[in-house]
Design a protein around this motif. Structure first.
Motif, PDB file in Angstrom:
ATOM      1  N   SER A 165     -14.170  -1.162  12.754  1.00 53.05           N
ATOM      2  CA  SER A 165     -14.926   0.068  13.014  1.00 53.05           C
ATOM      3  C   SER A 165     -15.490   0.693  11.745  1.00 53.05           C
ATOM      4  O   SER A 165     -16.148   1.716  11.807  1.00 53.05           O
ATOM      5  N   LEU A 166     -15.225   0.076  10.592  1.00 56.85           N
ATOM      6  CA  LEU A 166     -15.719   0.612   9.328  1.00 56.85           C
ATOM      7  C   LEU A 166     -16.985  -0.135   8.940  1.00 56.85           C
ATOM      8  O   LEU A 166     -16.964  -1.354   8.723  1.00 56.85           O
ATOM      9  N   GLY A 167     -18.096   0.590   8.880  1.00 58.45           N
ATOM     10  CA  GLY A 167     -19.371   0.016   8.471  1.00 58.45           C
ATOM     11  C   GLY A 167     -19.653   0.327   7.019  1.00 58.45           C
ATOM     12  O   GLY A 167     -19.416   1.451   6.569  1.00 58.45           O
ATOM     13  N   ILE A 168     -20.132  -0.676   6.287  1.00 53.90           N
ATOM     14  CA  ILE A 168     -20.498  -0.488   4.880  1.00 53.90           C
ATOM     15  C   ILE A 168     -21.912  -1.015   4.678  1.00 53.90           C
ATOM     16  O   ILE A 168     -22.192  -2.178   4.975  1.00 53.90           O
ATOM     17  N   ASN A 169     -22.798  -0.166   4.189  1.00 59.42           N
ATOM     18  CA  ASN A 169     -24.150  -0.568   3.870  1.00 59.42           C
ATOM     19  C   ASN A 169     -24.126  -1.324   2.550  1.00 59.42           C
ATOM     20  O   ASN A 169     -23.650  -0.797   1.539  1.00 59.42           O
ATOM     21  N   LEU A 170     -24.612  -2.559   2.546  1.00 60.41           N
ATOM     22  CA  LEU A 170     -24.539  -3.396   1.352  1.00 60.41           C
ATOM     23  C   LEU A 170     -25.514  -2.972   0.262  1.00 60.41           C
ATOM     24  O   LEU A 170     -25.307  -3.272  -0.909  1.00 60.41           O
ATOM     25  N   GLU A 171     -26.572  -2.286   0.618  1.00 60.80           N
ATOM     26  CA  GLU A 171     -27.552  -1.829  -0.372  1.00 60.80           C
ATOM     27  C   GLU A 171     -27.033  -0.595  -1.124  1.00 60.80           C
ATOM     28  O   GLU A 171     -27.008  -0.570  -2.343  1.00 60.80           O
ATOM     29  N   SER A 172     -26.593   0.407  -0.389  1.00 64.56           N
ATOM     30  CA  SER A 172     -26.181   1.666  -1.007  1.00 64.56           C
ATOM     31  C   SER A 172     -24.675   1.787  -1.211  1.00 64.56           C
ATOM     32  O   SER A 172     -24.228   2.583  -2.036  1.00 64.56           O
ATOM     33  N   GLY A 173     -23.894   1.031  -0.432  1.00 65.11           N
ATOM     34  CA  GLY A 173     -22.439   1.169  -0.481  1.00 65.11           C
ATOM     35  C   GLY A 173     -21.924   2.282   0.409  1.00 65.11           C
ATOM     36  O   GLY A 173     -20.725   2.486   0.535  1.00 65.11           O
ATOM     37  N   LEU A 174     -22.841   3.013   1.045  1.00 62.20           N
ATOM     38  CA  LEU A 174     -22.458   4.079   1.963  1.00 62.20           C
ATOM     39  C   LEU A 174     -21.543   3.495   3.029  1.00 62.20           C
ATOM     40  O   LEU A 174     -21.819   2.428   3.565  1.00 62.20           O
ATOM     41  N   PHE A 175     -20.426   4.184   3.330  1.00 66.85           N
ATOM     42  CA  PHE A 175     -19.509   3.661   4.332  1.00 66.85           C
ATOM     43  C   PHE A 175     -19.084   4.761   5.295  1.00 66.85           C
ATOM     44  O   PHE A 175     -19.091   5.938   4.964  1.00 66.85           O
ATOM     45  N   ASN A 176     -18.734   4.330   6.518  1.00 60.04           N
ATOM     46  CA  ASN A 176     -18.324   5.264   7.555  1.00 60.04           C
ATOM     47  C   ASN A 176     -17.455   4.524   8.570  1.00 60.04           C
ATOM     48  O   ASN A 176     -17.836   3.467   9.054  1.00 60.04           O
ATOM     49  N   CYS A 177     -16.288   5.095   8.869  1.00 61.31           N
ATOM     50  CA  CYS A 177     -15.456   4.557   9.932  1.00 61.31           C
ATOM     51  C   CYS A 177     -15.781   5.328  11.204  1.00 61.31           C
ATOM     52  O   CYS A 177     -15.651   6.554  11.244  1.00 61.31           O
ATOM     53  N   PHE A 178     -16.188   4.599  12.223  1.00 64.52           N
ATOM     54  CA  PHE A 178     -16.577   5.229  13.471  1.00 64.52           C
ATOM     55  C   PHE A 178     -15.364   5.585  14.330  1.00 64.52           C
ATOM     56  O   PHE A 178     -15.512   6.168  15.394  1.00 64.52           O
ATOM     57  N   SER A 179     -14.169   5.260  13.831  1.00 68.38           N
ATOM     58  CA  SER A 179     -12.949   5.599  14.553  1.00 68.38           C
ATOM     59  C   SER A 179     -12.230   6.785  13.910  1.00 68.38           C
ATOM     60  O   SER A 179     -12.026   7.810  14.550  1.00 68.38           O
ATOM     61  N   CYS A 180     -11.864   6.661  12.625  1.00 68.95           N
ATOM     62  CA  CYS A 180     -11.097   7.739  11.978  1.00 68.95           C
ATOM     63  C   CYS A 180     -11.970   8.760  11.259  1.00 68.95           C
ATOM     64  O   CYS A 180     -11.501   9.823  10.880  1.00 68.95           O
ATOM     65  N   GLY A 181     -13.248   8.424  11.024  1.00 71.77           N
ATOM     66  CA  GLY A 181     -14.163   9.366  10.387  1.00 71.77           C
ATOM     67  C   GLY A 181     -14.197   9.315   8.871  1.00 71.77           C
ATOM     68  O   GLY A 181     -14.942  10.077   8.250  1.00 71.77           O
ATOM     69  N   GLU A 182     -13.414   8.440   8.251  1.00 73.29           N
ATOM     70  CA  GLU A 182     -13.454   8.319   6.786  1.00 73.29           C
ATOM     71  C   GLU A 182     -14.839   7.840   6.369  1.00 73.29           C
ATOM     72  O   GLU A 182     -15.413   6.954   6.985  1.00 73.29           O
ATOM     73  N   LYS A 183     -15.405   8.476   5.324  1.00 74.91           N
ATOM     74  CA  LYS A 183     -16.743   8.093   4.883  1.00 74.91           C
ATOM     75  C   LYS A 183     -16.926   8.403   3.415  1.00 74.91           C
ATOM     76  O   LYS A 183     -16.144   9.142   2.815  1.00 74.91           O
ATOM     77  N   GLY A 184     -17.979   7.820   2.837  1.00 73.69           N
ATOM     78  CA  GLY A 184     -18.284   8.055   1.437  1.00 73.69           C
ATOM     79  C   GLY A 184     -19.677   7.588   1.090  1.00 73.69           C
ATOM     80  O   GLY A 184     -20.334   6.917   1.873  1.00 73.69           O
ATOM     81  N   ARG A 185     -20.095   7.917  -0.118  1.00 78.93           N
ATOM     82  CA  ARG A 185     -21.494   7.741  -0.517  1.00 78.93           C
ATOM     83  C   ARG A 185     -21.822   6.412  -1.186  1.00 78.93           C
ATOM     84  O   ARG A 185     -22.985   6.039  -1.278  1.00 78.93           O
ATOM     85  N   ASP A 186     -20.806   5.702  -1.733  1.00 73.90           N
ATOM     86  CA  ASP A 186     -21.103   4.445  -2.407  1.00 73.90           C
ATOM     87  C   ASP A 186     -19.849   3.589  -2.520  1.00 73.90           C
ATOM     88  O   ASP A 186     -18.762   4.012  -2.130  1.00 73.90           O
ATOM     89  N   ILE A 187     -20.012   2.394  -3.061  1.00 78.59           N
ATOM     90  CA  ILE A 187     -18.889   1.466  -3.148  1.00 78.59           C
ATOM     91  C   ILE A 187     -17.829   1.977  -4.121  1.00 78.59           C
ATOM     92  O   ILE A 187     -16.643   1.684  -3.956  1.00 78.59           O
TER      93      ILE A 187
END
Length: 97
Positions: free
Chosen positions: A46-68
Motif C-alpha cells: 500500500s506504500l507508493g513511491i514516485n521514482l522521479e521525485s521520491g515522494l511517498f505515501n502509504c494509502f493504508s496508514c497515511g505515512e508520507k514524505g517529500r523525497d527519498i
C-alpha cells in the motif's frame, strides 16, 4: 550542509537505487513502485513511491514524505544529516568535507 551540496548529493542517485540497496521488494508501476509499507504490518502493498521525485505515501496508514531522503530518514529513524551519511555509505558516494 547547504542546499547546493544537498541538491548535488541527491542528483547522484535514484530512488530505485536506494530501494534496491535497502533490499525492499517492489511492484514496478512505471514511474512509481508499490511496496509493503515499512511503517506498519500488512500483507498487500500500500506504500507508493514516485521514482522521479521520491515522494511517498502509504494509502493504508497515511505515512508520507517529500523525497527519498525523508523516506530513509523515517524508515531508519535517522536525523537528516545521518540520513545523508547513511545513503552515501550505502551507495558508496563520497561526501564533501
Amino acid at each position: 550542509m547547504n542546499k547546493d551540496i544537498i541538491d548535488n548529493f541527491k542528483s547522484q542517485f535514484t530512488a530505485r537505487e536506494v530501494l534496491d540497496k535497502l533490499c525492499l521488494e517492489y511492484e514496478d508501476k512505471g514511474d512509481e513502485v508499490k511496496i509493503l509499507c515499512v511503517f506498519h504490518e500488512e500483507s498487500n502493498p500500500s506504500l507508493g513511491i514516485n521514482l522521479e521525485s521520491g515522494l511517498f505515501n502509504c494509502f493504508s496508514c497515511g505515512e508520507k514524505g517529500r523525497d527519498i531522503l525523508s523516506f530513509v530518514s523515517k524508515y531508519k529513524q535517522l536525523d537528516y544529516v545521518s540520513t545523508i551519511e547513511y545513503i552515501a555509505k550505502l551507495l558508496d558516494i563520497p561526501l564533501p568535507s
